[in-house]
Design an enzyme around this catalytic site. Structure first.
Site, short mmCIF file in Angstrom:
data_model
loop_
_atom_site.label_atom_id
_atom_site.label_comp_id
_atom_site.label_asym_id
_atom_site.label_seq_id
_atom_site.Cartn_x
_atom_site.Cartn_y
_atom_site.Cartn_z
N GLY A 177 -5.37 -11.49 -9.62
CA GLY A 177 -6.70 -11.06 -10.03
C GLY A 177 -7.23 -9.96 -9.14
O GLY A 177 -6.94 -8.78 -9.32
N GLU A 194 -5.31 54.08 25.35
CA GLU A 194 -5.92 54.53 24.09
C GLU A 194 -6.58 53.41 23.29
O GLU A 194 -6.99 53.61 22.16
CB GLU A 194 -4.86 55.24 23.23
CG GLU A 194 -4.11 56.34 23.96
CD GLU A 194 -5.02 57.24 24.81
OE1 GLU A 194 -6.00 57.79 24.28
OE2 GLU A 194 -4.76 57.36 26.03
N ASP A 254 -11.59 2.30 3.92
CA ASP A 254 -11.78 0.85 3.88
C ASP A 254 -13.26 0.49 3.84
O ASP A 254 -13.63 -0.65 3.58
CB ASP A 254 -11.14 0.21 5.12
CG ASP A 254 -9.98 -0.71 4.75
OD1 ASP A 254 -9.78 -0.96 3.55
OD2 ASP A 254 -9.28 -1.17 5.66
N LYS A 299 0.83 -1.21 0.00
CA LYS A 299 0.00 0.00 0.00
C LYS A 299 0.86 1.26 0.00
O LYS A 299 0.56 2.23 -0.71
CB LYS A 299 -0.93 -0.02 1.21
CG LYS A 299 -1.97 -1.14 1.15
CD LYS A 299 -2.65 -1.38 2.49
CE LYS A 299 -3.58 -2.60 2.41
NZ LYS A 299 -4.15 -2.98 3.71
N ARG A 333 -20.57 -14.18 3.10
CA ARG A 333 -21.38 -13.10 3.67
C ARG A 333 -20.59 -12.27 4.70
O ARG A 333 -21.15 -11.70 5.62
CB ARG A 333 -22.63 -13.68 4.30
CG ARG A 333 -22.33 -14.83 5.26
CD ARG A 333 -23.60 -15.45 5.81
NE ARG A 333 -23.30 -16.65 6.58
CZ ARG A 333 -24.20 -17.37 7.23
NH1 ARG A 333 -25.47 -16.99 7.20
NH2 ARG A 333 -23.86 -18.45 7.90
N VAL A 338 -7.34 0.94 9.45
CA VAL A 338 -6.77 0.16 10.53
C VAL A 338 -6.46 -1.22 9.96
O VAL A 338 -7.36 -1.93 9.51
CB VAL A 338 -7.74 0.05 11.73
CG1 VAL A 338 -7.12 -0.78 12.84
CG2 VAL A 338 -8.11 1.44 12.23
N GLN A 339 -5.19 -1.56 9.92
CA GLN A 339 -4.79 -2.84 9.34
C GLN A 339 -5.26 -3.98 10.25
O GLN A 339 -4.93 -4.02 11.43
CB GLN A 339 -3.26 -2.90 9.18
CG GLN A 339 -2.75 -4.14 8.49
CD GLN A 339 -3.14 -4.19 7.03
OE1 GLN A 339 -3.11 -3.19 6.34
NE2 GLN A 339 -3.49 -5.38 6.55
#
Length: 935
Positions: free
Chosen positions: A274, A384, A125, A56, A173, A99-100
């Protein structure tokens, strides 16, 4: 049918990166100095995480994204991670951060809590519940999509096949891939079925899919014969299976049986090569998208700040009424608006806070803003309106012209507050609020100075007492005691030995002569310059006798109390550029001389570390706000007669970084330009290294009439008619003082803007005359100001003039070289700034000049201590007197602060209370707890 076409993530991600690279280049061209910012937060040191992070970081560097890798140890707690996330959420230079996962910590950490702590607008992310919720309901343009599903969609688009109307099947899922992939396909108008490990008819469902996305995490689970002919197959799986032909003994496969599947599919992703490369590319794309959203909402360097609307009343109510009618913003909101991070701010209730010096390191590469100093002509005893003008100017620049702007002002002493002035927060509709918080205690800095100063005073007398009543050996035994049979010098004692030229660290190795030199400071009581202080106008402490108790064994001497803000410790606080520098300056403070004429310092007394501990919090500037919601730093408050009379270097430096290169920092120099401004330039700017862009010189018709020969102006007494009726002759004659102060400012090479502070008794003709005289005298511009009655709106002309002047040529220079002899520097100030013909050093002053030159202090700047009511030493001489001889009765040294201060004429640093002090009117409401009657 022909084998499937390979969807190469390497090729597509390369194309994405090139596109992003071009977008970033266009951003930086349009907004110079701007770069999209990505932060990666890692906990622990997992090898696989390190590998992913390096990929990254490499991609970010290639595209032009500024990436920052924050690594917490595996001992980090959940609180540590949340604190780090809060800081990144607040950082305007970070447009996206991740956050990895997984979190590699020895301590239990709730991953869901961590991912949801990331600000949704920076959650590139797409893992927070808010982004997931927006995706699930179809708000695709207002959320971040997890990178792997986003990459899968990009690969599907590469096929040219329309998603709308197609039957899609997602296997898996998970929150990271499966669930968001379902939503993404659904809102792209596919008919979507989600399958999982419990789906009994998996092969049958797969066989219906025009688009198949597999993220099950099981090696080659989906068989080729299940796949519908011509389907698009996206394989997100990464699994390792045994393979004796590989050096590692294993190979990587996906969740789909690739060899057989590619014979049925029309398009298929390989594993590896891929989806994997696309995940990184999509992270970069989301970061660039986030930066673009940031640019749409905010201009880089421009604060998003909420200003308060003033409700102006005529006649103008009292200052305390106006202050109470304002509802200040929570100070943490002000801090956020100006770009401070939560961990850089220490809250003191709802309306004030201290700011950590760490912000300077964070912003070290940020260019400074424009630096403006507000000063004045020689004032009347009433003042002043420099503070009022300072506040009015920043309100005009901020709330009305929408510039980043900070005011940096001094903290008022309790002396004037309860004595004759009643406060110093500005006035009218130009105040620092809440004014009672500003004027009373604030965050306790002045109390800390009182404690520190008096610790030094106590140490001086105690040391003299012990030296007079004990032998060398008895002193040595007490100064370097044996603890568990071991004697050891402290660090400060090692410094004392080195100063004496004794290069020994073993307490048992010193000779009798060395012990004598070490233990005996041998202070000459007649040379003690360090006095006790109190932040109250107590005239009966101006001269006292100490040591009257029988326990002091007759060792009495004459001493005195000064007011706290005149303490050298206050001057040190104002000139220090950090905690370490402040500590070193404390150590150098000279409190007396020995009987041999050697300077005795706080370090010799052994109190340096204790002073630093007492003062450790005072070094942080105090954050407040004006009536119109612009930020203010209130920090330090040295007197302008006995010290340099300016707020702190640290407050100015932090403010200049926070406002950025197009912003403004407006600070005030005490008393008239001949005192506060001269010291601002020759002392403060010399030590800070900062260079001012504009001088704002405040003038009033009232003061000019006084300088033109008008009758005396006295606090608490109605003004004579000369000041309430038009008198152009008096004004014109008094402009001699204005002309001289303009010349004084221009002498330093800085453009001057004159602010004519208008009072209701001034006529248009009088104000116009002052403006004309100022311009003829060489001011860059001169404008009439009505900010006291109208707030920032009444200083708009001044603000615009300051903006123009800040762009004008600037040739800032000091008046003198510090290497000149002491007398020559004093003479230069007297002649060039005051208009004196010459100076006269009285015998005591001559002795001190010789002493300080011998002691090595001759190259310090000069801080003249004289009356503020005249350019001369005589407060009765008004206008611009010339030809006088300036008497120097004494010279003293503030070596820690870094200047010598000649005493001109007679003055006291402990003012007395008047017959009717301000505290007669001050009271506390026992029910509401509100302060009443303050100014």
């Amino acid at each position: 049918m022909a084998p499937a076409e390979i969807l190469s993530g390497k090729i597509v991600s390369g194309q994405v990166r090139e596109r992003l690279k071009q977008q970033v280049m266009e951003m930086t061209q349009k907004f110079p100095g701007f770069r999209p910012g990505l932060a990666i937060l890692q906990v622990g040191n997992r090898d696989d995480s390190n590998l992913y992070i390096q990929m990254k970081l490499k991609a970010a560097a290639e595209i032009g994204i500024s990436a920052n890798h924050i690594k917490l140890p595996n001992t980090a707690t959940e609180a540590d991670v949340l604190k780090c996330i809060a800081s990144l959420n607040a950082d305007p230079a970070v447009h996206g951060f991740i956050v990895q996962l997984p979190l590699d910590s020895d301590n239990p950490i709730n991953t869901e809590k961590i991912t949801n702590a990331v600000a949704p607008e920076k959650d590139v992310d797409g893992l927070s519940s808010i982004n997931a919720g927006k995706l699930s309901r179809g708000d695709l343009g207002d959320c971040f999509i997890p990178c792997t599903p986003k990459g899968c969609m990009e690969l599907i688009r590469q096929t040219g096949v329309q998603v709308a109307g197609k039957r899609a099947v997602v296997i898996g899922r998970s929150k990271i891939v499966g669930a968001p992939m379902h939503d993404l396909l659904l809102w792209n108008n596919a008919t979507v079925t989600t399958c999982h490990s419990k789906t009994s008819t998996l092969a049958e469902e797969v066989g219906k899919a025009d688009i198949l996305v597999v993220a099950a995490g099981r090696a080659e689970m989906v068989k080729g014969e299940w796949i519908k002919p011509g389907a698009i197959v996206i394989d997100c799986g990464i699994n390792h299976v045994p393979d004796s032909t590989k050096a590692s003994g294993k190979r990587v496969v996906g969740d789909v049986a690739y060899s057989s599947a590619k014979e049925k599919a029309s398009f298929i992703t390989p594993v590896p090569g891929g989806v994997g490369p696309m995940t990184v590319a999509m992270l970069m794309q989301s970061t660039v998208e986030s930066a673009q959203r940031f640019l749409e909402k905010f201009q880089p360097g421009k604060w998003t700040i909420q200003y308060n609307q003033l409700t102006l009343k005529m006649p103008v109510p009292s200052d305390i009424e106006i202050s109470k009618s304002c509802m200040p913003k929570p100070i943490e909101q002000v801090a956020k608006e100006v770009g401070l991070f939560p961990d850089e701010v220490e809250l003191y209730g709802q309306t004030k806070a201290k700011v950590q010096l760490s912000v300077l390191k964070r912003l070290q590469n940020q260019p400074d803003g424009k630096y403006v100093v507000v000063t004045g002509i020689t004032p009347t005893p009433l003042g002043e309106g420099k503070s009022t003008t300072t506040v009015g100017l920043v309100q005009a620049l901020g709330a009305h012209l929408h510039q980043n702007v900070f005011a940096c002002v001094r903290q008022p002493s309790q002396g004037p507050t309860f004595g004759i002035k009643g406060g110093a927060a500005g006035g009218g509709y130009c105040q620092v609020v809440p004014m009672e918080e500003f004027n009373l205690h604030l965050t306790g800095d002045i109390h800390a100075i009182t404690a520190a100063n008096n610790l030094v005073a106590a140490a001086i007398d105690a040391r003299m007492f012990h030296e007079l009543t004990q032998s060398d050996q008895a002193l040595y035994n007490r100064l370097v005691p044996s603890v568990n049979g071991v004697r050891k010098f402290s660090d400060i004692q090692i410094r004392r030995l080195q100063k004496l030229g004794i290069n020994k660290t073993d307490p048992m190795a010193l000779t009798k002569e060395e012990v004598n030199a070490f233990v005996r400071l041998d202070i000459d009581p007649g040379t003690i310059t360090w006095q006790r202080v109190l932040d109250t106008n107590d005239r009966f402490l101006r001269k006292i006798t100490i040591g009257q108790s029988a326990t002091e064994k007759g060792f009495s001497r004459t001493a005195q109390f000064d007011i706290t803000v005149s303490s050298e410790i206050m001057a040190v606080l104002a000139l220090a550029d950090g905690l370490d520098d402040m500590k070193k300056r404390f150590g150098r403070m000279v409190v007396a001389s020995s009987k041999k004429g050697q300077p005795v310092t706080a370090d010799d007394l052994g109190v340096t570390g204790a002073l630093a501990v007492l003062m450790k919090d005072t070094v942080k500037p105090n954050l407040m706000q004006t009536l119109e919601g612009t930020p203010v730093f209130v920090h330090a408050g040295p007197f302008a007669n006995i010290a340099h009379g300016n707020s702190s270097v640290l407050a100015d430096k932090i403010a200049l970084k926070l406002v950025g290169k197009d912003g403004f920092v407006v600070t005030e120099a005490g008393f008239g330009a001949d005192i506060g401004m001269e010291k601002f330039f020759n002392i403060k700017c010399r030590y800070s290294g900062l260079r001012p862009h504009v001088v704002v010189l405040v003038a009033t018709v009232r003061a000019l009439k006084m300088h033109g020969g008008g009758p005396a102006v006295t606090a608490g007494v109605p003004l004579p008619k000369e000041y309430t009726e038009e008198n152009l002759q008096l004004v014109a004659k008094g402009c001699s003082n204005l002309n001289k102060q303009i010349q004084n400012a221009r002498m330093f090479g800085v453009p001057v803007v004159v602010a004519v502070n208008a009072f209701k008794t001034d006529t248009k003709a009088e104000l116009a005359l002052v403006v004309q005289h100022a311009k003829e005298a060489g001011a860059f511009d001169a404008v009439e100001c009505t900010h006291w009655a109208e707030g920032g709106k009444g200083a708009l002309a001044l603000a615009r003039a300051v903006q123009r002047a800040s762009q004008a040529p600037n040739n800032f220079r000091f008046l003198y070289n510090v290497e000149l002899p002491i007398v020559d520097k004093i003479r230069l100030i007297a002649q060039q700034v005051y208009g004196a013909r010459d100076i006269e050093l009285l015998p005591e002053a001559q002795e001190k000049v010789a002493l300080y030159t011998k002691q090595g202090f001759g190259n310090l700047p000069i801080c003249m201590a004289k009356t503020h009511l005249s350019l001369s030493h005589d407060p009765e001489q008004k206008g611009a007197p010339t030809g006088f001889v300036l008497p120097i009765r004494d010279v003293r040294a503030s070596v820690g602060a870094g200047f010598l201060y000649p005493l001109v004429g007679t003055m006291s640093t402990m003012p007395g209370l008047p017959t009717r002090p301000c505290f007669y009117d001050i009271d506390l409401d026992p029910v509401s707890g509100e302060v009443n009657g303050l100014f």
